[in-house]
Design an enzyme around this catalytic site. Structure first.
Site, mmCIF file in Angstrom:
data_model
loop_
_atom_site.group_PDB
_atom_site.id
_atom_site.type_symbol
_atom_site.label_atom_id
_atom_site.label_comp_id
_atom_site.label_asym_id
_atom_site.label_seq_id
_atom_site.Cartn_x
_atom_site.Cartn_y
_atom_site.Cartn_z
ATOM 1 C CG ASP A 9 -1.516 1.273 1.604
ATOM 2 O OD1 ASP A 9 -2.268 1.772 0.754
ATOM 3 O OD2 ASP A 9 -1.243 1.808 2.685
ATOM 4 C CG ASP A 11 -1.279 7.783 0.241
ATOM 5 O OD1 ASP A 11 -1.965 7.471 -0.740
ATOM 6 O OD2 ASP A 11 -0.371 8.635 0.199
HETATM 7 C C1 XBP Z 1 -4.911 6.403 0.665
HETATM 8 C C2 XBP Z 1 -6.067 7.064 0.065
HETATM 9 C C3 XBP Z 1 -5.840 8.133 -0.946
HETATM 10 C C4 XBP Z 1 -5.135 9.320 -0.301
HETATM 11 C C5 XBP Z 1 -5.367 10.576 -1.116
HETATM 12 O O1 XBP Z 1 -4.390 5.585 -0.344
HETATM 13 O O2 XBP Z 1 -7.185 6.673 0.342
HETATM 14 O O3 XBP Z 1 -7.110 8.515 -1.400
HETATM 15 O O4 XBP Z 1 -5.713 9.535 0.993
HETATM 16 O O5 XBP Z 1 -4.862 10.370 -2.414
HETATM 17 P P1 XBP Z 1 -3.691 4.150 0.039
HETATM 18 P P2 XBP Z 1 -5.794 10.755 -3.678
HETATM 19 O O6 XBP Z 1 -4.592 3.117 -0.592
HETATM 20 O O7 XBP Z 1 -2.329 4.230 -0.581
HETATM 21 O O8 XBP Z 1 -3.630 4.050 1.547
HETATM 22 O O9 XBP Z 1 -6.308 12.147 -3.409
HETATM 23 O O10 XBP Z 1 -4.889 10.668 -4.885
HETATM 24 O O11 XBP Z 1 -6.884 9.713 -3.682
HETATM 25 MG MG MG Z 2 -2.902 3.289 3.250
#
Ligand code: XBP
Ligand code: MG
Length: 252
Positions: A9, A11
């Site tokens: 993953d 973020d």
């Molecule tokens: C986390 C998310 C993303 C980010 C924002 O992604 O849910 O939406 O918060 O990025 P991950 P965007 O699956 O890597 O934890 O604005 O590009 O969606």
């Molecule tokens: Mg994440």
């Protein structure tokens, strides 16, 4: 079952990026004269919605019903998200960006051992590529067998779409792989794709329902910088290495 790929993953897992995302959302709201502000408490709740565009739309529906009366809501939400992505991109270029402990080490261990590494995220592709280039260098993205980002998934996490896309691209089954996640929606998405999951804790997702996780650690740790093993047998180790992941994967 042999461990064939690690699927990361982004973020909260590769890097602690959500404060930068939250700041970028707030800057975009200001740019578009929307009197919306997402504080940390609200954002923690909004993170249960995967995908920034979906998050903004859900917020508008629940907190700004008058806004819904407008006929151009999809257009406005798209403009907000595009503007937000510009601000986030500036952070990726100029900000204090760093991979979490153990991430770069584990990517290297996997590469040397012939274990693929992949990405499965609900964030936009340009955000992921920017993060990988900033932290791993211009060829950083090339180290991944597949980068499955928001554009590759009709449905965002907790739907399994983005993980299924990564599995198809690598021609692997869920049981061949191990996902590394930070959130309950990410855990649910990977489990729905049949992939065992290691959770690395993140403050924005603390207290989430992680019952389905194969193991939980504070972070991946580094030699000399031990991590905390919340769930799972550390097998005498002080940080998470590929051998330990192979052992856990075999027991999953
Ligand atoms: C986390 C998310 C993303 C980010 C924002 O992604 O849910 O939406 O918060 O990025 P991950 P965007 O699956 O890597 O934890 O604005 O590009 O969606
Ligand atoms: Mg994440």
């Amino acid at each position: 079952m042999t461990l064939r790929a690690l699927i990361f993953d982004v973020d909260g897992t590769l890097a602690e990026t959500e404060e930068a995302h939250r700041d970028a959302f707030n800057r975009a709201f200001a740019d578009l004269d929307l009197d919306w502000t997402w504080d940390k408490t609200l954002y923690r709740d909004l993170l249960k919605i995967g995908g920034g565009r979906e998050r903004v739309l859900a917020y508008a529906k629940s907190h700004a019903p008058d806004f819904l009366a407008r006929g151009d809501i999809e257009d406005i939400v798209a403009r907000v998200h595009d503007r937000k992505t510009v601000h986030y991109g500036r952070w990726l270029t100029d900000g204090n960006v760093a991979l979490r402990p153990g991430v770069e080490r584990l990517i290297g261990e996997a590469g040397r051992a012939g274990v693929k590494v992949a990405i499965a995220t609900t964030s936009r592709n340009e955000n992921v590529v920017g993060l990988l280039k900033r932290t791993l260098g211009p060829d950083g993205p090339k180290r991944f067998a597949v980068i499955a980002a928001a554009e590759a998934a009709a449905e965002k996490k907790p739907a399994p779409d983005v993980y299924l896309h990564a599995l198809r691209a690598m021609d692997l089954s869920g049981a061949d792989c191990l996902a590394i996640e930070d959130s309950s929606i990410g855990l649910a998405a990977a489990r729905a794709a049949g992939i065992p999951v290691l959770i690395t804790e993140y403050h924005y997702t603390a207290g989430a329902d992680l019952a389905e996780a194969m193991a939980i650690v504070s972070d991946l740790g580094e030699p000399g910088h031990p991590c905390r093993f919340v769930r799972g047998d550390a097998m005498g180790k002080t940080f998470v290495d590929l051998d330990l992941l192979k052992t856990w994967h075999a027991q999953a």
